[in-house]
Write a protein that holds these residues in place. Structure first.
Motif, PDB file in Angstrom:
ATOM      1  N   UNK A  24      42.972  50.415  48.585  1.00 30.71           N
ATOM      2  CA  UNK A  24      42.484  51.655  47.987  1.00 30.71           C
ATOM      3  C   UNK A  24      41.410  52.313  48.838  1.00 30.71           C
ATOM      4  N   UNK A  25      40.783  51.540  49.736  1.00 36.16           N
ATOM      5  CA  UNK A  25      39.736  52.086  50.616  1.00 36.16           C
ATOM      6  C   UNK A  25      40.252  52.402  52.015  1.00 36.16           C
ATOM      7  N   UNK A  26      41.483  52.039  52.309  1.00 38.40           N
ATOM      8  CA  UNK A  26      42.022  52.215  53.656  1.00 38.40           C
ATOM      9  C   UNK A  26      42.392  53.685  53.896  1.00 38.40           C
ATOM     10  N   UNK A  27      41.984  54.267  55.029  1.00 40.65           N
ATOM     11  CA  UNK A  27      42.295  55.674  55.297  1.00 40.65           C
ATOM     12  C   UNK A  27      43.796  55.959  55.439  1.00 40.65           C
ATOM     13  N   UNK A  28      44.608  54.939  55.744  1.00 40.64           N
ATOM     14  CA  UNK A  28      46.056  55.118  55.843  1.00 40.64           C
ATOM     15  C   UNK A  28      46.772  54.512  54.641  1.00 40.64           C
ATOM     16  N   UNK A  29      46.043  54.255  53.590  1.00 35.71           N
ATOM     17  CA  UNK A  29      46.612  53.637  52.387  1.00 35.71           C
ATOM     18  C   UNK A  29      46.647  54.641  51.274  1.00 35.71           C
ATOM     19  N   UNK A  30      46.976  54.195  50.169  1.00 32.41           N
ATOM     20  CA  UNK A  30      47.170  52.809  49.748  1.00 32.41           C
ATOM     21  C   UNK A  30      48.633  52.585  49.389  1.00 32.41           C
ATOM     22  N   UNK A  31      49.003  51.298  49.297  1.00 33.77           N
ATOM     23  CA  UNK A  31      50.326  50.996  48.756  1.00 33.77           C
ATOM     24  C   UNK A  31      50.414  51.599  47.357  1.00 33.77           C
ATOM     25  N   UNK A  32      51.593  51.973  46.942  1.00 40.96           N
ATOM     26  CA  UNK A  32      51.773  52.456  45.573  1.00 40.96           C
ATOM     27  C   UNK A  32      51.410  51.361  44.572  1.00 40.96           C
ATOM     28  N   UNK A  33      51.532  50.098  44.986  1.00 41.79           N
ATOM     29  CA  UNK A  33      51.238  48.968  44.107  1.00 41.79           C
ATOM     30  C   UNK A  33      49.796  48.509  44.112  1.00 41.79           C
ATOM     31  N   UNK A  34      48.925  49.159  44.873  1.00 47.03           N
ATOM     32  CA  UNK A  34      47.514  48.771  44.885  1.00 47.03           C
ATOM     33  C   UNK A  34      46.817  49.293  43.630  1.00 47.03           C
ATOM     34  N   UNK A  35      46.083  48.407  42.973  1.00 48.64           N
ATOM     35  CA  UNK A  35      45.349  48.748  41.756  1.00 48.64           C
ATOM     36  C   UNK A  35      43.899  48.292  41.892  1.00 48.64           C
ATOM     37  N   UNK A  65      39.653  43.219  48.708  1.00 52.32           N
ATOM     38  CA  UNK A  65      38.559  43.892  49.433  1.00 52.32           C
ATOM     39  C   UNK A  65      38.875  45.354  49.754  1.00 52.32           C
ATOM     40  N   UNK A  66      40.085  45.800  49.433  1.00 63.74           N
ATOM     41  CA  UNK A  66      40.439  47.206  49.596  1.00 63.74           C
ATOM     42  C   UNK A  66      40.827  47.639  50.990  1.00 63.74           C
ATOM     43  N   UNK A  67      40.838  46.713  51.963  1.00 57.76           N
ATOM     44  CA  UNK A  67      41.123  47.093  53.340  1.00 57.76           C
ATOM     45  C   UNK A  67      42.012  46.103  54.105  1.00 57.76           C
ATOM     46  N   UNK A  68      41.751  44.814  53.966  1.00 63.94           N
ATOM     47  CA  UNK A  68      42.421  43.797  54.775  1.00 63.94           C
ATOM     48  C   UNK A  68      43.927  43.814  54.535  1.00 63.94           C
ATOM     49  N   UNK A  69      44.685  43.760  55.631  1.00 70.97           N
ATOM     50  CA  UNK A  69      46.146  43.770  55.570  1.00 70.97           C
ATOM     51  C   UNK A  69      46.668  42.336  55.454  1.00 70.97           C
ATOM     52  N   UNK A  70      47.708  42.066  54.717  1.00 66.47           N
ATOM     53  CA  UNK A  70      48.493  43.010  53.923  1.00 66.47           C
ATOM     54  C   UNK A  70      48.127  43.018  52.443  1.00 66.47           C
ATOM     55  N   UNK A  81      55.754  33.634  44.836  1.00 63.63           N
ATOM     56  CA  UNK A  81      56.131  34.324  46.075  1.00 63.63           C
ATOM     57  C   UNK A  81      57.456  35.070  45.916  1.00 63.63           C
ATOM     58  N   UNK A  82      58.213  34.702  44.908  1.00 68.39           N
ATOM     59  CA  UNK A  82      59.481  35.383  44.610  1.00 68.39           C
ATOM     60  C   UNK A  82      59.260  36.849  44.267  1.00 68.39           C
ATOM     61  N   UNK A  83      58.034  37.232  43.918  1.00 73.58           N
ATOM     62  CA  UNK A  83      57.714  38.626  43.598  1.00 73.58           C
ATOM     63  C   UNK A  83      57.670  39.506  44.839  1.00 73.58           C
ATOM     64  N   UNK A  84      57.731  38.885  46.022  1.00 76.51           N
ATOM     65  CA  UNK A  84      57.734  39.650  47.266  1.00 76.51           C
ATOM     66  C   UNK A  84      56.381  40.229  47.604  1.00 76.51           C
ATOM     67  N   UNK A  85      56.402  41.234  48.462  1.00 75.73           N
ATOM     68  CA  UNK A  85      55.180  41.908  48.917  1.00 75.73           C
ATOM     69  C   UNK A  85      54.764  42.977  47.915  1.00 75.73           C
ATOM     70  N   UNK A  86      53.693  43.669  48.237  1.00 75.88           N
ATOM     71  CA  UNK A  86      53.244  44.769  47.385  1.00 75.88           C
ATOM     72  C   UNK A  86      54.299  45.874  47.362  1.00 75.88           C
ATOM     73  N   UNK A  87      54.394  46.543  46.246  1.00 71.71           N
ATOM     74  CA  UNK A  87      55.300  47.680  46.097  1.00 71.71           C
ATOM     75  C   UNK A  87      54.773  48.810  46.985  1.00 71.71           C
ATOM     76  N   UNK A  88      55.592  49.237  47.950  1.00 73.72           N
ATOM     77  CA  UNK A  88      55.127  50.169  48.974  1.00 73.72           C
ATOM     78  C   UNK A  88      56.263  51.088  49.431  1.00 73.72           C
ATOM     79  N   UNK A  89      56.824  51.911  48.537  1.00 72.83           N
ATOM     80  CA  UNK A  89      57.965  52.746  48.902  1.00 72.83           C
ATOM     81  C   UNK A  89      57.663  53.806  49.963  1.00 72.83           C
ATOM     82  N   UNK A  90      56.387  54.130  50.170  1.00 70.17           N
ATOM     83  CA  UNK A  90      56.020  55.149  51.153  1.00 70.17           C
ATOM     84  C   UNK A  90      55.517  54.550  52.465  1.00 70.17           C
TER      85      UNK A  90
END
Length: 176
Positions: free
Chosen positions: A94-105, A150-155, A79-88
């Motif tokens: 990857x399937x979310x219309x308002x995504x994706x995090x820069x860290x999503x692979x 699953x490409x959609x569920x937050x976070x 958990x020390x790695x924090x959340x997904x990398x998301x500078x924007x």
């Protein structure tokens, strides 16, 4: 004489520019017990960063892999790695219309023998300096989860617990 001084200055500047962030780093991945799972080569591309993944010792099946916002992999939960990398500041997936995090692979497929070899690309990040650099002051890391994303569920795509982690590190760190 002035031409020679100018040429020398340009050469000096070119040498300084090459001392910045590396174009390639190796990320050593570990499980919660501290066992090495292998290495992921991270390499700057013309658009984004490529990940050449060669790992073993992971449960077979489909697993999420993400870039996380901190370069710290404290076991056993990472958990020390924090959340997904998301500078924007986008939505996850990857399937979310308002995504994706820069860290999503894309998800990793692990064979029955526990090994995986894959080449993935993160088009929204860089190893160069700037807002989307993986070399931040807090660092960044790669995290593998127990289930697929699953490409959609937050976070985090309903991907479950963190089962492996590796710190991404380079020479220079960019302030954000």
């Amino acid at each position: 004489m002035m031409k020679w001084l100018l040429a020398g200055f340009i050469l000096l500047l070119g040498g300084c520019a090459q001392q910045g962030n590396p174009k390639e780093v190796n990320v050593k991945m570990y499980n919660p017990d501290g066992d090495s799972l292998g290495t992921i080569k991270v390499q700057e591309q013309s658009k984004g960063v490529a990940f050449d993944i060669k790992l073993s010792g992971i449960e077979s099946g489909e697993h999420a892999i993400h870039i996380h916002e901190k370069g710290k992999c404290a076991a056993p939960d990472f958990k020390s790695a924090g959340d997904h990398y998301n500078p924007d500041d986008k939505k996850h997936g990857l399937l979310h219309p308002e995504g994706a995090h820069a860290g999503d692979l894309p998800n990793l497929i692990v064979s029955d023998d526990g090994s995986t070899k894959a080449k993935l690309t993160a088009p929204q990040v860089t190893l160069k300096e700037g807002k989307t650099s993986l070399f931040t002051m807090a660092g960044t890391s790669l995290v593998i989860h127990e289930r697929k994303d699953d490409g959609m569920t937050q976070p985090a795509g309903d991907s479950g617990q963190r089962i492996a982690c590796g710190e991404i590190s380079g020479k220079n760190k960019t302030k954000r």
